[in-house]
Design an enzyme around this catalytic site. Structure first.
Site, PDB file in Angstrom:
ATOM      1  N   CYS A  78      -6.651  -1.843   3.492  1.00  0.00           N
ATOM      2  CA  CYS A  78      -5.358  -2.159   2.886  1.00  0.00           C
ATOM      3  C   CYS A  78      -5.618  -3.166   1.780  1.00  0.00           C
ATOM      4  CB  CYS A  78      -4.413  -2.745   3.937  1.00  0.00           C
ATOM      5  SG  CYS A  78      -2.859  -3.346   3.253  1.00  0.00           S
ATOM      6  N   HIS A  87      -4.193  -5.719   0.832  1.00  0.00           N
ATOM      7  CA  HIS A  87      -3.944  -7.134   1.130  1.00  0.00           C
ATOM      8  C   HIS A  87      -5.021  -7.786   1.994  1.00  0.00           C
ATOM      9  CE1 HIS A  87      -0.089  -5.854  -0.311  1.00  0.00           C
ATOM     10  NE2 HIS A  87       0.500  -7.012  -0.068  1.00  0.00           N
ATOM     11  N   ASP A 107      -0.669   0.728  -7.769  1.00  0.00           N
ATOM     12  CA  ASP A 107      -0.531   0.315  -6.376  1.00  0.00           C
ATOM     13  C   ASP A 107       0.959   0.291  -6.059  1.00  0.00           C
ATOM     14  OD1 ASP A 107      -1.367  -0.860  -3.816  1.00  0.00           O
ATOM     15  OD2 ASP A 107      -0.406  -2.680  -4.549  1.00  0.00           O
ATOM     16  N   SER A 108       1.283   0.219  -4.770  1.00  0.00           N
ATOM     17  CA  SER A 108       2.682   0.127  -4.370  1.00  0.00           C
ATOM     18  C   SER A 108       3.306  -1.193  -4.819  1.00  0.00           C
ATOM     19  CB  SER A 108       2.772   0.237  -2.847  1.00  0.00           C
ATOM     20  OG  SER A 108       1.948  -0.751  -2.252  1.00  0.00           O
ATOM     21  N   CYS A 164      -4.026   1.564  -4.075  1.00  0.00           N
ATOM     22  CA  CYS A 164      -3.270   1.499  -2.819  1.00  0.00           C
ATOM     23  C   CYS A 164      -3.927   2.397  -1.766  1.00  0.00           C
ATOM     24  CB  CYS A 164      -1.845   1.976  -3.101  1.00  0.00           C
ATOM     25  SG  CYS A 164      -0.774   1.986  -1.674  1.00  0.00           S
ATOM     26  N   GLU A 183       1.668 -11.943   1.887  1.00  0.00           N
ATOM     27  CA  GLU A 183       2.598 -12.199   0.773  1.00  0.00           C
ATOM     28  C   GLU A 183       3.321 -13.527   0.955  1.00  0.00           C
ATOM     29  OE1 GLU A 183       4.786  -8.908  -0.759  1.00  0.00           O
ATOM     30  OE2 GLU A 183       2.944  -7.729  -0.926  1.00  0.00           O
TER      31      GLU A 183
HETATM   32  N1  DGL Z   1      -0.859  -1.386  -1.005  1.00  0.00           N
HETATM   33  C1  DGL Z   1      -0.611  -0.948   0.355  1.00  0.00           C
HETATM   34  C2  DGL Z   1      -1.930  -0.405   0.942  1.00  0.00           C
HETATM   35  O1  DGL Z   1      -3.011  -0.724   0.503  1.00  0.00           O
HETATM   36  C3  DGL Z   1      -0.070  -2.065   1.214  1.00  0.00           C
HETATM   37  C4  DGL Z   1       1.373  -2.409   0.918  1.00  0.00           C
HETATM   38  C5  DGL Z   1       2.332  -1.278   1.197  1.00  0.00           C
HETATM   39  O2  DGL Z   1       2.594  -0.949   2.366  1.00  0.00           O
HETATM   40  O3  DGL Z   1       2.806  -0.692   0.238  1.00  0.00           O
HETATM   41  O4  DGL Z   1      -1.875   0.372   1.859  1.00  0.00           O
END
Ligand code: DGL
Length: 279
Positions: free
Chosen positions: A183, A185, A9-10, A72, A151
């Protein structure tokens, strides 16, 4: 097949997907990489996200993973095809499982999708839903402020509630009956989002659907872990952000302690990946 499952993931958002994988397949060993040094991906160009995704996947290959889960949404939307073309192990993203579940569950054919700007601009969810159900109507909305709010831990806060309300304003007017949380989050905000949409709207957690798809694929290919769990899960990050353990625990739903920081630049240099993927 007892090799681990690789997940990237990012940043730490992908832990919502890890949570679902752990729940469904507790015996599998998971190797997680969160690119916390380069997060967010959601505001970056497709080209850069593809480059990062390839590098992240190569980091996981060092651990002899049997497949890669792109947790991600942004990377799934922008780079899944590139990853599948370049790697010779199965790679699964979160978009198709989320889109399939929404297409199957909608009753009135009106589906909402929320995600980062990059995910929404890619049209990946819309295209996939349309491929599965040509008559479906898809209404997409980027919600960039939700990632930092999660976050920050503002889950049950009026600022978050107002932000969700503003983002969902147009989607609620079209009477969607299904909403994809596109997403990593957003599942953490599930309750806050459901309060705004009302119970009549079905929320789709792409991460949860992905865990089911991973299990199905491994089972079909005869690649599920046999016997009891043999090795602990490992969590790697390219930088330790402030409050990492606190935020990570919130995503995972349990304490996160064994996080290992890696020098990602060194890894890229050592593996000759800097030039190869520089476009
Ligand atoms: N993990 C990213 C997503 O699911 C969200 C956070 C980011 O922008 O890197 O799109």
């Amino acid at each position: 097949m007892n090799n681990p499952i690789g997940i990237f993931d990012s940043g730490i958002g992908g832990l919502t997907v890890v949570k679902q994988l752990m729940h469904l397949m507790p015996e599998e060993q998971l190797i997680y990489f969160g690119d916390t040094a380069r997060v967010p991906y959601g505001t970056k160009s497709k080209q850069l996200v593809q480059q990062y995704a390839l590098q992240d996947a190569h980091f996981l290959l060092q651990y002899d993973v049997k497949m890669i889960v792109v947790a991600c949404n942004t990377a799934s939307a922008s780079a899944l095809d590139v990853l599948q073309e370049n790697l010779d192990i199965p790679v699964l993203g979160v978009v198709t499982p989320g889109a399939s579940s929404a297409a199957a569950q909608t009753r009135n054919g009106k589906i909402g999708v929320i995600g980062t700007s990059a995910t929404i601009n890619s049209n990946a969810y819309t295209d996939e839903i349309k491929r599965l159900s040509a008559s479906a109507e898809v209404f997409a909305q980027a919600c960039p402020l939700l990632v930092p709010l999660v976050e920050e831990g503002w889950l049950d806060d009026y600022v978050t509630s107002l932000t969700i309300k503003k983002y969902l304003h147009e989607l609620l007017k079209v009477h969607m009956d299904t909403l994809i949380l596109g997403c990593t989050h957003y599942p953490v905000l599930g309750e806050a989002i459901q309060k705004i949409t009302g119970e009549a709207v079905t929320l789709i957690d792409s991460g949860k659907e992905t865990a089911k798809a991973v299990q199905k694929m491994l089972s079909e290919k005869g690649m599920l872990h046999r016997g009891r769990k043999q090795a602990e899960n490992r969590f790697f990050v390219s930088d330790i952000p402030a409050k990492f353990e606190e935020v990570g625990s919130r995503f995972l739903g349990k304490p996160l302690t064994n996080v290992e920081r890696v020098d990602f630049d060194q890894f890229l240099i050592r593996s000759g990946l800097t030039d190869e993927f520089q476009r």
